[in-house]
Design a protein around this motif. Structure first.
Motif, mmCIF file in Angstrom:
data_model
loop_
_atom_site.group_PDB
_atom_site.id
_atom_site.type_symbol
_atom_site.label_atom_id
_atom_site.label_comp_id
_atom_site.label_asym_id
_atom_site.label_seq_id
_atom_site.Cartn_x
_atom_site.Cartn_y
_atom_site.Cartn_z
ATOM 1 N N MET A 288 0.670 -1.135 0.108
ATOM 2 C CA MET A 288 0.017 0.058 0.023
ATOM 3 C C MET A 288 0.894 1.166 -0.078
ATOM 4 S SD MET A 288 -3.227 0.003 -0.146
ATOM 5 C CE MET A 288 -2.851 -1.883 0.284
ATOM 6 N N ASP A 289 0.650 2.155 -0.752
ATOM 7 C CA ASP A 289 1.330 3.232 -0.842
ATOM 8 C C ASP A 289 1.078 4.396 0.085
ATOM 9 O OD1 ASP A 289 2.179 2.220 -3.199
ATOM 10 O OD2 ASP A 289 0.976 3.437 -4.398
ATOM 11 N N THR B 116 -0.254 7.465 2.347
ATOM 12 C CA THR B 116 -1.630 8.190 2.520
ATOM 13 C C THR B 116 -1.244 9.765 2.562
ATOM 14 O OG1 THR B 116 -1.986 8.237 4.611
ATOM 15 C CG2 THR B 116 -2.405 6.237 3.381
ATOM 16 N N PRO B 117 -1.932 10.436 1.840
ATOM 17 C CA PRO B 117 -1.899 11.978 2.102
ATOM 18 C C PRO B 117 -2.256 12.400 3.498
ATOM 19 C CG PRO B 117 -3.652 11.610 0.509
ATOM 20 C CD PRO B 117 -2.969 10.298 0.983
ATOM 21 N N PRO C 280 -4.345 13.594 6.313
ATOM 22 C CA PRO C 280 -5.965 14.276 6.132
ATOM 23 C C PRO C 280 -5.813 15.898 6.802
ATOM 24 C CG PRO C 280 -5.519 12.846 8.250
ATOM 25 C CD PRO C 280 -4.277 12.776 7.218
ATOM 26 N N VAL D 188 -14.768 15.716 10.348
ATOM 27 C CA VAL D 188 -15.849 15.029 9.242
ATOM 28 C C VAL D 188 -17.046 15.074 10.017
ATOM 29 C CG1 VAL D 188 -14.172 13.962 7.773
ATOM 30 C CG2 VAL D 188 -14.749 12.650 9.672
ATOM 31 N N ALA E 134 -24.305 4.869 -4.031
ATOM 32 C CA ALA E 134 -23.610 3.904 -3.720
ATOM 33 C C ALA E 134 -24.850 2.401 -3.694
ATOM 34 C CB ALA E 134 -23.076 4.005 -2.297
ATOM 35 N N ALA F 245 -0.293 -23.061 0.644
ATOM 36 C CA ALA F 245 -0.501 -21.743 0.673
ATOM 37 C C ALA F 245 -1.118 -21.002 1.669
ATOM 38 C CB ALA F 245 -1.065 -21.190 -0.760
ATOM 39 N N MET F 246 -2.258 -21.415 2.238
ATOM 40 C CA MET F 246 -2.956 -20.710 3.267
ATOM 41 C C MET F 246 -2.018 -20.796 4.466
ATOM 42 S SD MET F 246 -6.327 -19.966 2.854
ATOM 43 C CE MET F 246 -7.210 -20.398 3.817
ATOM 44 N N ALA G 246 0.867 -18.353 4.203
ATOM 45 C CA ALA G 246 0.598 -17.135 4.761
ATOM 46 C C ALA G 246 0.494 -16.992 6.177
ATOM 47 C CB ALA G 246 -0.696 -16.732 4.035
ATOM 48 N N SER H 25 -17.936 -14.962 10.520
ATOM 49 C CA SER H 25 -17.173 -13.772 9.745
ATOM 50 C C SER H 25 -18.045 -12.503 10.053
ATOM 51 C CB SER H 25 -16.950 -14.145 8.570
ATOM 52 O OG SER H 25 -16.372 -15.366 8.348
ATOM 53 N N VAL I 166 -16.760 -9.239 12.019
ATOM 54 C CA VAL I 166 -16.718 -7.946 11.106
ATOM 55 C C VAL I 166 -17.411 -7.033 12.299
ATOM 56 C CG1 VAL I 166 -17.551 -6.468 9.315
ATOM 57 C CG2 VAL I 166 -16.285 -8.815 9.106
ATOM 58 N N VAL J 220 -18.161 -0.187 -2.999
ATOM 59 C CA VAL J 220 -19.211 0.220 -2.261
ATOM 60 C C VAL J 220 -19.128 -0.384 -0.728
ATOM 61 C CG1 VAL J 220 -21.706 0.176 -2.051
ATOM 62 C CG2 VAL J 220 -20.503 0.836 -4.055
ATOM 63 N N ILE K 239 -8.400 8.937 3.154
ATOM 64 C CA ILE K 239 -8.298 9.514 1.796
ATOM 65 C C ILE K 239 -9.681 9.888 1.093
ATOM 66 C CG2 ILE K 239 -7.398 8.686 -0.378
ATOM 67 C CD1 ILE K 239 -5.367 6.967 0.654
ATOM 68 N N PHE L 202 -19.430 10.457 -5.013
ATOM 69 C CA PHE L 202 -19.222 8.981 -5.079
ATOM 70 C C PHE L 202 -18.418 8.595 -6.371
ATOM 71 C CE2 PHE L 202 -20.313 4.624 -4.271
ATOM 72 C CZ PHE L 202 -20.794 4.133 -5.780
ATOM 73 N N MET M 31 -5.877 -16.370 -4.654
ATOM 74 C CA MET M 31 -6.371 -17.683 -4.024
ATOM 75 C C MET M 31 -6.620 -17.339 -2.205
ATOM 76 S SD MET M 31 -3.870 -20.898 -4.913
ATOM 77 C CE MET M 31 -3.356 -21.046 -3.019
ATOM 78 N N LEU M 32 -5.380 -16.668 -1.945
ATOM 79 C CA LEU M 32 -5.623 -16.393 -0.413
ATOM 80 C C LEU M 32 -6.837 -15.281 -0.108
ATOM 81 C CD1 LEU M 32 -1.975 -16.403 0.508
ATOM 82 C CD2 LEU M 32 -3.433 -18.192 0.690
#
Lengths: 433, 345, 284
Positions: free
Chosen positions: B1-2, B4-5, B7, B12, B35, B227-228, B231, B339, B343, C102, C176, C187, C277-278
């Motif tokens: 990941m690059d 971030t600017p 904020p 907000v 959206a 592979a799992m 990782a 899951s 979340v 989204v 961002i 959007f 895959m992962l």
């Protein structure tokens, strides 16, 4: 926020241009994605024929039919839509899905009898051609047993082209000679089992079977049934006049099991032609197969040592496996389709087709004088014997029944449970309704 | 990941009292609407193609449609297709095959995947090459795999012949054992016979013909498990390993007592993903062995295909596919639900 | 470096455990390579030599073996597969990117539940939708055609592409998006000008993953397209292997040909392949 603002914020001009270009390209390209239809604008320039004749001999036979058609109808482009695999099972699936999608070919190959009725006539995919029969005088040249198999509720739906015999046993002449076995026109199942004992003692598998092809098993079974019931009662059992719980059915199943006392041990690994190879090379004595096996022997140049006889106990009966063509409802090129049927129903085309296919013409007036010895024998019997339908090839019973029986046979050749098979047969019949 | 600017300093949180804030919240609302609208084509498509079609299939399974002619009238009794299904010997065999396949396949692929990952966790030369060799089968189609392994397990040649060529048969001979002559895919033998109530007509054991299929499937998918795990191993910090070795733990014990337990979440998700694949397996078996002698390798996927497109018994085929769906759901739905809860926490 | 470390390093090198381990490893590697060996070697033999007894031997001569005939048989289907896979991958990736955007950045009440419902579509056995699917495609006139198959793969590919993009975009800090919103972007603009450029690696991952999955798929290719000449290459390969008069070297060569595109992608871009895959496992 207004819709305009939405459009403005969503795409700047460059992006919009890019997307419309992509869209246009995609739409323009769509015809390319559907090969064949881009040029199908000409109303009657094509003729699409669907079949499963893709093996060497039958493909050549099909070509003879194409040639005959082109001679009579020059300028029509014939599209050969043959599908290979599984003695037609792949093709039938492909055809069924096409038909339910209203995209029939101009004509397709079909068997006769229950399969024709259940798969094509009942769902309304075929057009009656009774008038064509009148017009071409076909009512007089096809045997009645055959016409019965293509008639549903008084209307005729198929033009039979080639006929195969399903109750033949091929054998290796040398093996029989070496073991002092003789076969003749009257031999019965008991005669066969006597021969089987001799061969068992000599250590040679009596019958070669390729059970990977379930239809090979089904054929062996139905021929045993035919031998036990006789031609007339055999016909009755398919229409429910004799029940599957009959004692003779039990006896037939028991005889069927007896074949497996001397069968090639690797039958689960072989298809019918692999089993036939065992006979051609002398590693087994007999094989029960339709007469396309003879074509196989000829192609492999093994026919010199091969003899044939009808299935033990089935003298006077001709188990017919008939191929023919239909006229679809909504054929893309109806005129061409009709002309195709006229061609394939003609004696010349049938006589040209037959040798390559290894079948005999369905027309009794076709010229068989140039045919080989086997085919002449078959043609003679076809004219004289009682023509009966075949379960293994769809004419005797519906696809559902066939599928139930096939499944039951697959387990039977593993556990040889006679009662279970008989129950399964009864159940399949009830299921039919 | 690059990067971030940074904020801006403005907050907000919406302050509805200022006019600017009000128009901003209106914009926020229409953005949210946008959206949702953007999602809607996909949602509608999936509503139809997944949930709608499943509902339709359930209906078909409860209907009388068992011929080429469509007939959607409801059956009476309603569940007669299911009744018929579970009393069909062939389908019972299919269920047996699926369960046997799934259990052995999971043990094989997850177990071997873990072992391979551990092997690759050590110091080795040419690690990327080795890893790629283990993983490339996953890039192949099941049909390609099926074609190759069918040939390999041909009783006339294949493994049996390899045993001959490699001299394995000679070794077996020394022990008084016969040469390798198993019939693999063409064998109708079922090892074992667990007693079952009367309505179960299938022999409950391990079909010999299933073994090559399991081997082929493990070959193809163990790389995924590997592979799992790789990782996962990558996230186990070096410090833990150092601490373990400083504590005097042997490599073996370090793996057994520390690392493998730490990998439990991966074991769970890998098992569930591979499990749902094995419950619906079709392509591999279809290309490799078909239904097999005595239905030894028949699976519900093949049953559905044959009943639907071959025998035109649409209601029976639909019922079987609903059973497949239920089996898969038993595995997947708890996973998704958990899951979801994770979340939302 | 003191001598004791040197000695211990060299003595650790060739312990019997390591030697046995090394041999085992090589054996395992050979096991994994064996099927490809069989395919390639059998494909290279010519028809005469493809004998079941000589399966494990290398080919006698250096010919194209079964490859030329396999190409004749499968070539048209290979182009069909390309015509299928490329549009389907591109479209499903774009849609997945938008959806993932989204779901990750514009959460609303119930969006997580919706996401789970979307995701469920990835796990269903396709047998449970095949009959209604075919009838539906028939109704809208797409049955038996390549565009129809493309639509099918796009729609059933939505769950996995959405998942991968959502997970990827979730890693992009919300600041961002906030900053962009405060600067006046709506959007759409945020998507086109920020997420899309940032999401390029995810596109590569999704592209490769979908290419492989759709190329290798079988059941839809078998049932949605009925003309054998128009079916994808996996279906054609299966037909080839069941065909009465085709010899084994052609079938093996055909399998190699079928496997080539995905293998090439795997060799060249394996890194992204693994990521796909992962990511598909929802490990997050």
């Amino acid at each position: 926020m207004s819709a305009r603002k939405f459009m403005q914020t969503r795409l700047n001009r460059r992006q919009a241009l890019g997307m419309s270009a992509a869209g246009a390209a995609a739409i323009a390209g769509l015809p390319l994605l559907r090969p064949g239809t881009a040029f199908a604008q000409d109303a009657e320039s094509d003729l699409e024929i669907f079949s499963w004749w893709t093996a060497a001999g039958e493909a050549k036979g099909l070509e003879q039919l194409f040639d005959a058609f082109t001679a009579a109808n020059p300028g029509v482009n014939i599209v050969n839509a043959a599908v290979s695999g599984g003695a037609g099972s792949n093709a039938q699936v492909a055809l069924a899905t096409r038909l339910s999608a209203n995209e029939p070919p101009d004509s397709w190959q079909s068997h006769t009898g229950a399969e024709l009725k259940a798969r094509y006539v009942d769902p309304g995919y075929t057009t009656p051609i009774t008038d064509l029969y009148e017009e071409q005088g076909w009512n007089d040249v096809f045997p009645q047993g055959v016409i019965d198999q293509i008639t549903v509720d008084g209307e005729k739906y198929l033009v039979p082209v080639g006929v195969h015999r399903g109750n033949v046993v091929f054998y290796n002449k040398q093996v029989l000679a070496d073991n002092g076995i003789e076969v003749n026109d009257d031999w019965s199942i008991d005669d066969y089992f006597a021969a089987q004992e001799t061969l068992q003692a000599a250590g040679i598998p009596s019958i070669a079977l390729g059970s990977k092809d379930t239809f090979a098993v089904a054929q062996l079974f139905e021929n045993t049934l035919l031998a036990t019931l006789g031609a007339d009662d055999y016909a009755k059992i398919w229409v429910g006049e004799i029940g599957w719980d009959d004692d003779r059915v039990t006896s037939a199943i028991e005889s069927f099991a007896k074949y497996f006392e001397s069968v090639n041990s690797d039958h689960a690994a072989l298809t019918w032609d692999g089993a036939a190879d065992l006979v051609w090379s002398g590693k087994a004595a007999f094989t029960s197969m339709g007469d396309w096996a003879y074509g196989d022997a000829v192609t492999k140049e093994q026919d010199a040592n091969v003899g044939w006889v009808h299935h033990p106990g089935t003298a006077g009966a001709f188990v017919s496996v008939i191929d023919g063509f239909t006229l679809p409802v909504g054929a893309p090129h109806p005129n061409n389709a009709r002309n195709w049927l006229i061609t394939v129903g003609s004696p010349e085309a049938q006589a040209a087709f037959a040798p390559f296919k290894g079948a005999i013409p369905a027309r009794t007036d076709a010229d068989t004088s140039t045919f080989n010895e086997y085919m002449q024998w078959s043609a003679k019997d076809f004219g004289e014997n009682t023509v009966v339908p075949s379960l293994a090839h769809g004419s005797a019973a519906s696809p559902q029944f066939q599928s139930s029986v096939n499944d039951a046979l697959i387990t039977f050749i593993v556990d040889f449970d006679v009662a279970t098979l008989q129950e399964a047969l009864q159940f399949a019949q009830e299921d039919e309704g | 990941m690059d990067s971030t600017p940074t904020p801006t300093a403005r907050s907000v949180g919406t302050n509805l009292s200022s006019p600017g804030a009000r128009s901003e919240s209106r914009r926020g609302l229409s953005d949210r609407l946008l959206a949702f609208l953007t999602l809607s084509p996909s949602l509608i498509a999936l509503l139809i193609f997944v949930y709608g079609f499943i509902a339709m299939t359930v209906w078909i399974s409860l209907s009388n449609w068992n011929s080429p002619k469509m007939d959607l009238s409801l059956a009476d009794p309603l569940f007669s297709s299911y009744d018929r299904l579970f009393n069909t010997t062939r389908f019972q065999i299919d269920l047996r095959n699926t369960i046997v396949f799934t259990i052995l396949f999971l043990i094989g692929s997850v177990g071997i995947g873990l072992l391979l990952a551990i092997v690759l966790d050590r110091k080795l030369p040419a690690k990327p090459l080795i890893r790629n060799i283990f993983l490339f089968p996953y890039a192949l189609s099941f049909v390609v795999t099926g074609v190759a392994w069918r040939w390999i397990f041909n009783p006339e040649s294949g493994i049996n012949r390899l045993a001959e060529v490699l001299g394995i048969n000679k070794v077996l001979d020394l022990f008084g054992l016969g040469p390798v002559q198993i019939n693999w895919l063409t064998s109708a033998t079922v090892i074992g016979d667990i007693p079952m109530p009367d309505f179960v007509k299938a022999q409950i054991g391990l079909p010999v013909a299933m073994i090559p299929v399991i081997i082929a499937a493990v070959w193809q998918l163990s790389g995924f498990a590997m592979a799992m795990y790789l990782a996962g191993l990558g996230t186990i910090s070096h410090d833990i390993r150092e601490a373990a070795s400083l504590d005097g733990a042997s490599t073996f014990r370090m793996y057994r007592d520390i690392i493998i337990p730490l990998l439990k979440p991966i074991t769970i998700s890998t098992t569930i993903i591979l499990g749902h694949i094995s419950l619906k397996i079709f392509d591999l078996v279809f290309a490799m062995s078909g239904k097999g002698p005595g239905f030894a390798t028949d699976v519900p996927g093949i049953f559905v295909y044959e009943q639907t497109f071959g025998a035109n018994r649409y209601n029976l085929g639909a019922a079987a596919s609903v059973v497949m769906l239920v089996l898969v759901s038993l595995v997947i739905v708890p996973y998704l639900a958990r899951s979801l809860k994770d979340v939302e926490r | 470096m003191n001598t004791s470390t040197l000695r211990s390093t060299s003595s650790r090198r060739f312990t019997p455990g390591k030697v046995i381990g090394g041999i085992l490893l090589i054996l395992i590697l050979l096991f994994y390579l064996m099927p490809m060996y069989v395919l390639v070697v059998s494909g290279l033999k010519d028809a005469v030599n493809v004998n079941i007894d000589k399966m494990w031997d290398l080919p006698n001569s250096f010919t194209a073996g079964g490859f030329s005939e396999a190409w004749d048989q499968l070539g048209p289907n290979m182009s069909q597969s390309f015509f299928l896979v490329i549009p389907a991958t591109v479209i499903s990736a774009l849609l997945g990117a938008v959806n993932g955007y989204v779901f990750s950045k514009w959460r609303f009440r119930g969006s997580e539940v919706l996401f789970a419902l979307v995701l469920f579509g990835m796990f269903i056995p396709y047998q449970s939708v095949i009959v209604p699917l075919i009838r539906f495609l028939n109704e809208i006139g797409l049955y038996g055609s390549l565009p129809g198959l493309i639509v099918v793969h796009v729609i059933y590919g939505l769950p996995i592409t959405t998942l991968i993009f959502r997970n990827y975009f979730a890693n992009i800090p919300y600041e961002i998006v906030e900053a962009a919103r405060l600067d006046g972007a709506g959007f759409g603009k945020i998507f086109w000008q920020i997420m899309l450029p940032l999401g390029l690696p995810a596109f590569v991952v999704v592209g490769i993953f979908q290419f492989t999955n759709i190329w290798n798929e079988f059941l839809f290719g078998l049932t949605v397209i009925t003309n054998p000449r128009e079916q994808p290459i996996t279906v054609a390969l299966n037909n080839l292997s069941g065909s009465f008069s085709i010899s084994w070297n052609v079938v093996m060569a055909g399998a190699v040909i079928t496997a080539l595109p995905t293998l090439v992608i795997y060799i060249l871009l394996g890194r992204f392949f693994v990521r796909g895959m992962l990511a598909g496992s929802m490990k997050g």
